[in-house]
Design an enzyme around this catalytic site. Structure first.
Site, short mmCIF file in Angstrom:
data_model
loop_
_atom_site.label_atom_id
_atom_site.label_comp_id
_atom_site.label_asym_id
_atom_site.label_seq_id
_atom_site.Cartn_x
_atom_site.Cartn_y
_atom_site.Cartn_z
N TYR A 1 -11.78 -43.94 -5.47
CA TYR A 1 -11.98 -44.63 -6.75
C TYR A 1 -12.53 -46.04 -6.51
O TYR A 1 -11.92 -46.86 -5.82
CB TYR A 1 -10.68 -44.74 -7.54
CG TYR A 1 -10.23 -43.46 -8.23
CD1 TYR A 1 -11.06 -42.35 -8.34
CD2 TYR A 1 -8.96 -43.36 -8.78
CE1 TYR A 1 -10.64 -41.19 -8.98
CE2 TYR A 1 -8.53 -42.20 -9.43
CZ TYR A 1 -9.38 -41.12 -9.51
OH TYR A 1 -8.95 -39.97 -10.14
N1 LIG Z 1 -8.12 -35.64 -10.51
C1 LIG Z 1 -9.29 -35.83 -11.04
O1 LIG Z 1 -10.31 -35.23 -10.65
C2 LIG Z 1 -9.43 -36.81 -12.17
C3 LIG Z 1 -10.56 -36.77 -13.00
C4 LIG Z 1 -10.63 -37.68 -14.05
C5 LIG Z 1 -9.61 -38.60 -14.22
N2 LIG Z 1 -8.54 -38.64 -13.37
C6 LIG Z 1 -7.42 -39.61 -13.54
O2 LIG Z 1 -7.05 -39.61 -14.89
C7 LIG Z 1 -7.20 -40.92 -15.43
C8 LIG Z 1 -7.61 -40.82 -16.87
O3 LIG Z 1 -8.82 -40.04 -16.99
P1 LIG Z 1 -9.87 -40.45 -18.08
O4 LIG Z 1 -10.25 -41.86 -17.87
O5 LIG Z 1 -10.92 -39.40 -18.09
O6 LIG Z 1 -8.92 -40.35 -19.39
P2 LIG Z 1 -9.20 -40.33 -20.94
O7 LIG Z 1 -8.00 -40.94 -21.58
O8 LIG Z 1 -9.57 -38.95 -21.37
O9 LIG Z 1 -10.48 -41.27 -21.16
C9 LIG Z 1 -10.40 -42.64 -20.92
C10 LIG Z 1 -11.48 -43.33 -21.69
O10 LIG Z 1 -11.19 -43.24 -23.06
C11 LIG Z 1 -11.52 -44.45 -23.69
N3 LIG Z 1 -10.29 -44.95 -24.31
C12 LIG Z 1 -9.03 -44.78 -23.89
N4 LIG Z 1 -8.19 -45.26 -24.82
C13 LIG Z 1 -8.95 -45.74 -25.83
C14 LIG Z 1 -8.65 -46.34 -27.09
N5 LIG Z 1 -7.40 -46.53 -27.50
N6 LIG Z 1 -9.69 -46.69 -27.88
C15 LIG Z 1 -10.98 -46.47 -27.51
N7 LIG Z 1 -11.30 -45.90 -26.33
C16 LIG Z 1 -10.30 -45.53 -25.51
C17 LIG Z 1 -12.14 -45.36 -22.65
O11 LIG Z 1 -13.52 -45.06 -22.73
P3 LIG Z 1 -14.69 -46.08 -22.41
O12 LIG Z 1 -14.76 -46.13 -20.93
O13 LIG Z 1 -15.87 -45.42 -23.06
O14 LIG Z 1 -14.33 -47.39 -23.04
C18 LIG Z 1 -11.59 -44.80 -21.37
O15 LIG Z 1 -12.43 -45.02 -20.26
C19 LIG Z 1 -8.20 -41.62 -14.50
O16 LIG Z 1 -8.07 -43.02 -14.52
C20 LIG Z 1 -7.81 -41.03 -13.17
O17 LIG Z 1 -6.69 -41.71 -12.66
C21 LIG Z 1 -8.43 -37.74 -12.37
#
Ligand SMILES: NC(=O)c1ccc[n+]([C@@H]2O[C@H](COP(=O)([O-])OP(=O)(O)OC[C@H]3O[C@@H](n4cnc5c(N)ncnc54)[C@H](OP(=O)(O)O)[C@@H]3O)[C@@H](O)[C@H]2O)c1
Length: 328
Positions: free
Chosen positions: A63
């Site tokens: 990351y």
């Molecule tokens: N194991 C794996 O392969 C894998 C894959 C993906 C993720 N992960 C883990 O899971 C975590 C979360 O994944 P994800 O980032 O895809 O989760 P998510 O919650 O589906 O998406 C996060 C995105 O949603 C937006 N967001 C979140 N809360 C918000 C709110 N209250 N209002 C407006 N926009 C909001 C932001 O987008 P914007 O960036 O557009 O502002 C943020 O980057 C990662 O940090 C990582 O640790 C693991």
């Protein structure tokens, strides 16, 4: 905060994990190293999450090209051993970290190099949770499981899990571990949200049956379930759809936008943010241990924290589910 056991282990984990994939990048993609949250912004999120009772920080060796682990390590060093003792640190190995045939994957060689690199960056002598970040068909599963088992026996990792894995492969891996007397994958980290329910077909039934933990990444479908993307409107500047849209391209569909409108209406009726209701729905799904959230600002984190306190009836869950189900 509410805590629950991680699968059949004795480890108590918060129902929200803080995903640190946006620290210094966007996940593991080299094109975005140095983007995402700054170290100061990351520290503010770590502080807020810790103060709210989130006890698991989820990161990976790749990351932000190592920035995510380094910044968590710096935060931990500043907080001191009392916080380290209570925090559950979770990291992963698989993605390329440098050029070279042995700088990726789940070979013994790569795992043994990466665990020490992760421990150094995180400024700790053990990882509480350690995951394979993806499957590696080129490495025998026995080699990976033997290496993970050695890490567990050496006390470098306490619990092992698997990410982006299919149900059949997880069942095979656990069978190998059982036959060879090795540490078993105790939980899974796969994608799951209202807009990606594929885990419900085989993985979640397997996890429930075998008492395997299930932790959901991308619980808001990369931001789609926050309502920030609207039909016919430009994507907000610096949003994920402007930076790394590929995983979500299939969501630009009229039926998805209609579903988002319906979810928005339910959230308004309840007086909560759409993202809060989407996360509350997820936390009610059978077999779901925790959601790995990815807030970018403290207010995003507050919206997520509100979900933990929401109790939904089965009828309310069904109404939320139906926002994205087409009539037969
Ligand atoms: N194991 C794996 O392969 C894998 C894959 C993906 C993720 N992960 C883990 O899971 C975590 C979360 O994944 P994800 O980032 O895809 O989760 P998510 O919650 O589906 O998406 C996060 C995105 O949603 C937006 N967001 C979140 N809360 C918000 C709110 N209250 N209002 C407006 N926009 C909001 C932001 O987008 P914007 O960036 O557009 O502002 C943020 O980057 C990662 O940090 C990582 O640790 C693991």
């Amino acid at each position: 905060m509410i805590y629950t056991r991680l699968g059949s282990t004795g480890l108590q984990v918060s129902r929200l994990f803080l995903g640190c994939g946006n620290f210094g990048g966007i996940g593991s993609a080299p094109a975005f190293y140095g983007r995402g949250e700054t170290e100061a912004q990351a520290a503010a999120l770590l502080d807020r999450a810790w103060d709210a009772g989130i006890n698991v920080f989820d990161t990976a060796d790749a990351y932000g090209g190592g920035r995510s682990e380094t910044w968590i390590g710096n935060w931990l060093a500043a907080k001191g051993s009392a916080v380290r003792d209570q925090l559950v640190v979770s990291s992963k190995v698989f993605n390329p970290v440098a050029a070279g045939p042995n700088r990726r994957g789940l070979s013994r060689k790569h795992i043994m190099q990466q665990i020490d690199a992760s421990l150094t960056r995180l400024r700790t002598d053990r990882l509480d949770m350690y995951l394979t970040h993806d499957v590696d068909p080129e490495t025998p599963m026995e080699e990976t499981l033997d290496a993970f088992n050695d890490l567990a026996r050496a006390g470098k990792v306490l619990h092992i899990g698997a990410s982006n894995i299919e149900a059949w492969r997880l069942a095979v891996a656990r069978g190998i571990s059982d036959r060879r007397g090795l540490a078993r994958f105790a939980w899974v980290q796969n994608g799951y949200s209202l807009l990606d329910r594929s885990a419900e077909r085989e993985m979640l039934p397997l996890c429930v049956d075998q008492h395997i933990g299930f932790t959901a990444f991308s619980p808001l479908a990369g931001g789609w379930l926050t309502g920030k993307y609207r039909s016919g409107q430009a994507y907000p500047a610096e949003s994920r759809m402007t930076m790394r849209p590929e995983p979500y391209a299939h969501l630009t569909d009229a039926r998805v936008f209609e579903g988002l409108d319906a979810l928005d209406a339910l959230a308004r009726d309840r007086g909560v943010a759409m993202s809060t209701l989407a996360l509350a729905w997820l936390l009610h799904q059978p077999g779901l241990t925790a959601a790995v959230i990815g807030p970018r600002k403290p207010e995003h984190l507050d919206a997520a924290l509100a979900a933990v306190d929401i109790a939904l009836t089965p009828e309310e869950c069904a109404a939320i589910t139906s926002c994205f189900e087409q009539p037969q």
